[in-house]
Design a protein around this motif. Structure first.
Motif, PDB file in Angstrom:
ATOM      1  N   ALA A  28       0.840  -1.198   0.000  1.00 34.25           N
ATOM      2  CA  ALA A  28       0.000   0.000   0.000  1.00 34.25           C
ATOM      3  C   ALA A  28       0.873   1.245   0.000  1.00 34.25           C
ATOM      4  CB  ALA A  28      -0.905  -0.002   1.228  1.00 34.25           C
ATOM      5  N   GLY A  29       0.515   2.196  -0.833  1.00 37.56           N
ATOM      6  CA  GLY A  29       1.271   3.431  -0.964  1.00 37.56           C
ATOM      7  C   GLY A  29       2.060   3.519  -2.256  1.00 37.56           C
ATOM      8  N   ILE A  85       9.732   5.596 -10.456  1.00 34.81           N
ATOM      9  CA  ILE A  85       9.963   5.002  -9.140  1.00 34.81           C
ATOM     10  C   ILE A  85      11.461   4.803  -8.977  1.00 34.81           C
ATOM     11  CG2 ILE A  85       9.826   2.582  -9.856  1.00 34.81           C
ATOM     12  CD1 ILE A  85       8.058   2.113  -7.321  1.00 34.81           C
ATOM     13  N   ARG A  86      11.932   4.797  -7.737  1.00 37.65           N
ATOM     14  CA  ARG A  86      13.378   4.636  -7.522  1.00 37.65           C
ATOM     15  C   ARG A  86      13.852   3.242  -7.868  1.00 37.65           C
ATOM     16  NH1 ARG A  86      16.192   3.882  -1.753  1.00 37.65           N
ATOM     17  NH2 ARG A  86      15.024   1.937  -2.068  1.00 37.65           N
ATOM     18  N   ASN A  87      13.087   2.243  -7.430  1.00 40.35           N
ATOM     19  CA  ASN A  87      13.516   0.861  -7.677  1.00 40.35           C
ATOM     20  C   ASN A  87      12.313  -0.053  -7.818  1.00 40.35           C
ATOM     21  OD1 ASN A  87      13.495   1.153  -4.469  1.00 40.35           O
ATOM     22  ND2 ASN A  87      13.184  -1.013  -4.956  1.00 40.35           N
ATOM     23  N   ARG A 126      13.209   6.367   4.075  1.00 39.56           N
ATOM     24  CA  ARG A 126      12.793   7.349   5.088  1.00 39.56           C
ATOM     25  C   ARG A 126      11.381   7.850   4.803  1.00 39.56           C
ATOM     26  NH1 ARG A 126      18.364   8.490   5.450  1.00 39.56           N
ATOM     27  NH2 ARG A 126      18.350   9.827   3.622  1.00 39.56           N
ATOM     28  N   SER A 127      11.066   8.106   3.527  1.00 43.44           N
ATOM     29  CA  SER A 127       9.711   8.536   3.174  1.00 43.44           C
ATOM     30  C   SER A 127       8.691   7.465   3.534  1.00 43.44           C
ATOM     31  CB  SER A 127       9.634   8.856   1.676  1.00 43.44           C
ATOM     32  OG  SER A 127      10.486   9.927   1.347  1.00 43.44           O
ATOM     33  N   TYR A 128       9.059   6.214   3.287  1.00 52.66           N
ATOM     34  CA  TYR A 128       8.172   5.097   3.622  1.00 52.66           C
ATOM     35  C   TYR A 128       7.936   5.027   5.125  1.00 52.66           C
ATOM     36  CZ  TYR A 128       6.989   0.215   4.641  1.00 52.66           C
ATOM     37  OH  TYR A 128       6.412  -0.919   5.135  1.00 52.66           O
ATOM     38  N   PRO A 177       3.381   5.741  10.666  1.00 51.84           N
ATOM     39  CA  PRO A 177       2.525   6.185  11.780  1.00 51.84           C
ATOM     40  C   PRO A 177       1.077   6.413  11.348  1.00 51.84           C
ATOM     41  CG  PRO A 177       4.626   7.319  11.867  1.00 51.84           C
ATOM     42  CD  PRO A 177       4.607   6.563  10.571  1.00 51.84           C
ATOM     43  N   LYS A 178       0.871   6.925  10.138  1.00 49.12           N
ATOM     44  CA  LYS A 178      -0.495   7.115   9.643  1.00 49.12           C
ATOM     45  C   LYS A 178      -1.189   5.769   9.477  1.00 49.12           C
ATOM     46  CE  LYS A 178       0.561  11.381   7.111  1.00 49.12           C
ATOM     47  NZ  LYS A 178       0.590  12.037   5.774  1.00 49.12           N
ATOM     48  N   ALA A 179      -0.448   4.782   8.986  1.00 46.88           N
ATOM     49  CA  ALA A 179      -1.034   3.447   8.831  1.00 46.88           C
ATOM     50  C   ALA A 179      -1.419   2.869  10.191  1.00 46.88           C
ATOM     51  CB  ALA A 179      -0.046   2.520   8.120  1.00 46.88           C
TER      52      ALA A 179
END
Length: 315
Positions: A143-144, A152-154, A252-254, A259-261
């Motif tokens: 999810a996300g 996308i990065r990878n 880090r973004s992930y 916390p929201k999840a």
């Protein structure tokens, strides 16, 4: 543009023979037919002999590198003569439109690689405690992630297509750095970072290019989940140590999204949406804690001198 493509499928044990046959069946059934399908056997002479004898219409090779999936994939890539190389694991089922959809972004010459959606195919019931944000722990899209084709990065090697020229220039997968035994290091993320550094090329995620990835019952346990998250924490720190630039920005973004999840699942439980919501909130906490512990352990361990695994250029 026809986008000639070779599909490379690494394998290593006869225990997965039925899975491999199923993967090959889905590869042969693609609406965009691959130019060649290559199966590479990882240091298993008995399985290699069986594959040579029983698998028709495919090329069967032995891993030319030390044991490990990175060398297995590199062996297949070095054999390929097409501009594009697709990598699939030996325990997947690809949708019949998978290849056609995932090669579309290569019409843009700046695109050096693509990945598609990975749907977990649970052998038993999906764990009640499994948060969708952690499906990567069982090899699935989580999810996300983008819901439409986007940069996308990878991507992941279970469902990856690369430009052969850029792959070779980057040296292929880093031999000795990957999944072997109880080690679980992100050889696919490492490859994506190195390929992007060559000419500033982009990776694209294509969610409409779908594969199903087998999740055996033993990988649906909470114990496996915690161990996998711990290993991921260690592996990401190891990967970051191989790159001069910041390699963990996406991680880090992930982490900031988790916390929201947690609050979403906890709120769902409080509002009477079922005990599963509470269990998933606990899953988020457990996954973060295990990954963090792994990262700390690896950070301490990495202060000792270590020998970096080699990157050998694909031919």
């Amino acid at each position: 543009m026809t986008h000639p493509t070779t599909i490379v499928i690494p394998t290593y044990t006869e225990k997965r023979w039925s899975y491999l046959q199923r993967t090959l069946e889905s590869a042969r059934a693609q609406t965009h037919r691959p130019d060649e399908i290559v199966v590479v056997v990882d240091h298993n002479p008995v399985m290699f002999a069986r594959a040579k004898a029983e698998l028709s219409g495919v090329t069967v090779l032995e891993n030319a590198y030390p044991q490990g999936v990175s060398g297995n994939r590199n062996t297949g890539a070095e054999h390929a003569g097409t501009p594009l190389i697709a990598f699939l694991d030996d325990d997947i089922i690809a949708d019949r439109h998978w290849l056609a959809r995932q090669i579309e972004p290569f019409a843009d010459p700046s695109v050096i690689g693509t990945g598609g959606a990975i749907v977990p195919a649970w052998a038993g019931p999906e764990p009640r405690w499994m948060p969708a944000e952690f499906l990567w722990a069982v090899g699935g899209s989580y999810a996300g992630m983008p819901t439409e084709t986007a940069p996308i990065r990878n991507v992941w090697s279970a469902n990856m297509i690369v430009r052969r020229e850029t792959f070779a220039a980057a040296g292929g997968f880093r031999v000795g750095f990957g999944k072997l035994g109880d080690r679980n290091r992100p050889e696919d993320t490492d490859l994506c970072l190195r390929m992007s550094q060559i000419g500033g090329g982009r990776w694209m995620y294509v969610p409409s290019a779908v594969i199903q990835h087998e999740v055996p019952a033993e990988r649906a346990s909470f114990r496996f989940f915690v161990r996998r998250c711990y290993a991921e924490g260690r592996g990401k720190v190891q990967m970051a140590g191989l790159h001069e630039n910041d390699a963990l920005g996406a991680e880090r973004s992930y982490l900031w999204s988790l916390p929201k999840a947690f609050l979403r699942h906890l709120t769902g439980a409080v509002r009477g949406q079922g005990v599963n919501q509470l269990l998933r909130a606990g899953g988020v906490v457990a996954g973060v804690a295990a990954a963090a512990l792994g990262g700390v352990v690896e950070t301490i361990s990495s202060r000792r001198p270590v020998r970096r695994p080699a990157v050998k250029a694909a031919q």
